[in-house]
Scaffold this active site. Structure first.
Site, mmCIF file in Angstrom:
data_model
loop_
_atom_site.group_PDB
_atom_site.id
_atom_site.type_symbol
_atom_site.label_atom_id
_atom_site.label_comp_id
_atom_site.label_asym_id
_atom_site.label_seq_id
_atom_site.Cartn_x
_atom_site.Cartn_y
_atom_site.Cartn_z
ATOM 1 N N ASN A 1 6.569 40.361 -11.382
ATOM 2 C CA ASN A 1 5.267 39.696 -11.450
ATOM 3 C C ASN A 1 4.823 39.052 -10.135
ATOM 4 O OD1 ASN A 1 7.028 37.591 -11.518
ATOM 5 N ND2 ASN A 1 6.371 36.766 -13.485
ATOM 6 N N GLU B 1 13.796 23.457 -4.415
ATOM 7 C CA GLU B 1 13.645 24.870 -4.029
ATOM 8 C C GLU B 1 13.355 25.011 -2.533
ATOM 9 O OE1 GLU B 1 12.153 26.471 -8.409
ATOM 10 O OE2 GLU B 1 10.684 26.334 -6.801
ATOM 11 N N TYR C 1 17.729 30.874 -9.707
ATOM 12 C CA TYR C 1 17.309 31.042 -11.099
ATOM 13 C C TYR C 1 18.387 30.553 -12.085
ATOM 14 C CZ TYR C 1 12.972 33.559 -10.067
ATOM 15 O OH TYR C 1 11.691 33.888 -9.667
ATOM 16 N N LYS D 1 7.498 38.245 -4.306
ATOM 17 C CA LYS D 1 8.676 38.958 -4.823
ATOM 18 C C LYS D 1 8.741 40.409 -4.312
ATOM 19 C CE LYS D 1 8.906 36.069 -8.989
ATOM 20 N NZ LYS D 1 9.072 36.071 -10.476
ATOM 21 N N HIS E 1 6.483 33.746 -7.290
ATOM 22 C CA HIS E 1 7.101 32.568 -7.920
ATOM 23 C C HIS E 1 6.397 31.333 -7.380
ATOM 24 C CE1 HIS E 1 10.010 29.467 -9.072
ATOM 25 N NE2 HIS E 1 9.805 28.986 -7.858
HETATM 26 P P1 GDP Z 1 7.339 31.599 -14.143
HETATM 27 O O1 GDP Z 1 7.576 30.134 -13.886
HETATM 28 O O2 GDP Z 1 5.913 31.914 -14.537
HETATM 29 O O3 GDP Z 1 7.800 32.477 -12.983
HETATM 30 O O4 GDP Z 1 8.192 32.034 -15.416
HETATM 31 P P2 GDP Z 1 9.652 31.621 -15.980
HETATM 32 O O5 GDP Z 1 10.190 30.418 -15.262
HETATM 33 O O6 GDP Z 1 9.552 31.586 -17.460
HETATM 34 O O7 GDP Z 1 10.557 32.902 -15.607
HETATM 35 C C1 GDP Z 1 11.043 33.098 -14.306
HETATM 36 C C2 GDP Z 1 10.939 34.555 -13.945
HETATM 37 O O8 GDP Z 1 11.809 35.311 -14.779
HETATM 38 C C3 GDP Z 1 9.561 35.202 -14.198
HETATM 39 O O9 GDP Z 1 8.635 34.954 -13.155
HETATM 40 C C4 GDP Z 1 9.920 36.663 -14.300
HETATM 41 O O10 GDP Z 1 10.124 37.268 -13.029
HETATM 42 C C5 GDP Z 1 11.251 36.595 -15.038
HETATM 43 N N1 GDP Z 1 11.056 36.752 -16.491
HETATM 44 C C6 GDP Z 1 10.552 35.858 -17.377
HETATM 45 N N2 GDP Z 1 10.505 36.371 -18.633
HETATM 46 C C7 GDP Z 1 11.000 37.630 -18.518
HETATM 47 C C8 GDP Z 1 11.234 38.678 -19.462
HETATM 48 O O11 GDP Z 1 10.969 38.563 -20.660
HETATM 49 N N3 GDP Z 1 11.772 39.837 -18.971
HETATM 50 C C9 GDP Z 1 12.085 39.988 -17.641
HETATM 51 N N4 GDP Z 1 12.633 41.146 -17.225
HETATM 52 N N5 GDP Z 1 11.891 39.018 -16.732
HETATM 53 C C10 GDP Z 1 11.360 37.865 -17.154
#
Ligand code: GDP
Length: 140
Positions: free
Chosen positions: A114, A128, A51, A11, A117
């Site tokens: 973070n 994807e 997303y 990212k 992905h």
């Molecule tokens: P992943 O599969 O571990 O990447 O997590 P998710 O599918 O739940 O979320 C997708 C992405 O959305 C995450 O990797 C973060 O970049 C973002 N994200 C998830 N939760 C949050 C949040 O509470 N706040 C913000 N700003 N971004 C979030």
């Protein structure tokens, strides 16, 4: 366990801090092979599509802004049980909850920024990968 492929993104917070090589080293050390890789600037449309599952979440706008804020490196990773293996190497979404030695524990800045992905299932991985790579760009 079968050889499979997963989709990865380094990212903007990672490319900004010049961490492509450091993260790739963790990926390779885990036994995953980078079989396709390119550095791109995601368009808003690409990020919103990618997303789309999170469209109703309160952080959706922030997430799309972030993913289009700088270059990303999109990758296809191959290996035994690649989907779950890469999720393990990445660590938990929130870096404060990620296990020691994981990419997110070592490098992520926050739950949003973070660093990486990784697909959550083989079916998602196929969708994807097809969004960003054509078949002849993947050389296993
Ligand atoms: P992943 O599969 O571990 O990447 O997590 P998710 O599918 O739940 O979320 C997708 C992405 O959305 C995450 O990797 C973060 O970049 C973002 N994200 C998830 N939760 C949050 C949040 O509470 N706040 C913000 N700003 N971004 C979030």
């Amino acid at each position: 366990m079968a050889i499979e492929r997963t989709f990865s993104i380094l990212k903007p917070d990672a490319t900004e801090r010049n961490l492509t090589g450091a993260i790739n080293a963790l990926i390779e050390k885990a036994g995953l092979r980078i079989v396709a890789q390119k550095r791109i600037r995601m368009t808003r449309e690409q990020a919103e599509t990618f997303y789309g599952v999170h469209k109703a979440r309160p952080f959706f706008g922030e997430l799309v802004d972030f993913m289009t804020s700088g270059p990303v490196v999109v990758q296809v990773l191959e290996g035994e049980g690649a989907v779950l293996k890469y999720r393990d190497v990445m660590g938990a979404t929130d870096p404060s909850k990620a296990a020691d030695g994981t990419i997110r524990k070592l490098h992520a800045k926050s739950i949003g920024e973070n660093s990486v992905h990784g697909s959550d299932a083989a079916e998602t991985a196929a969708i994807e990968i097809a969004q960003f790579f054509s078949g002849n760009e993947i050389v296993g």
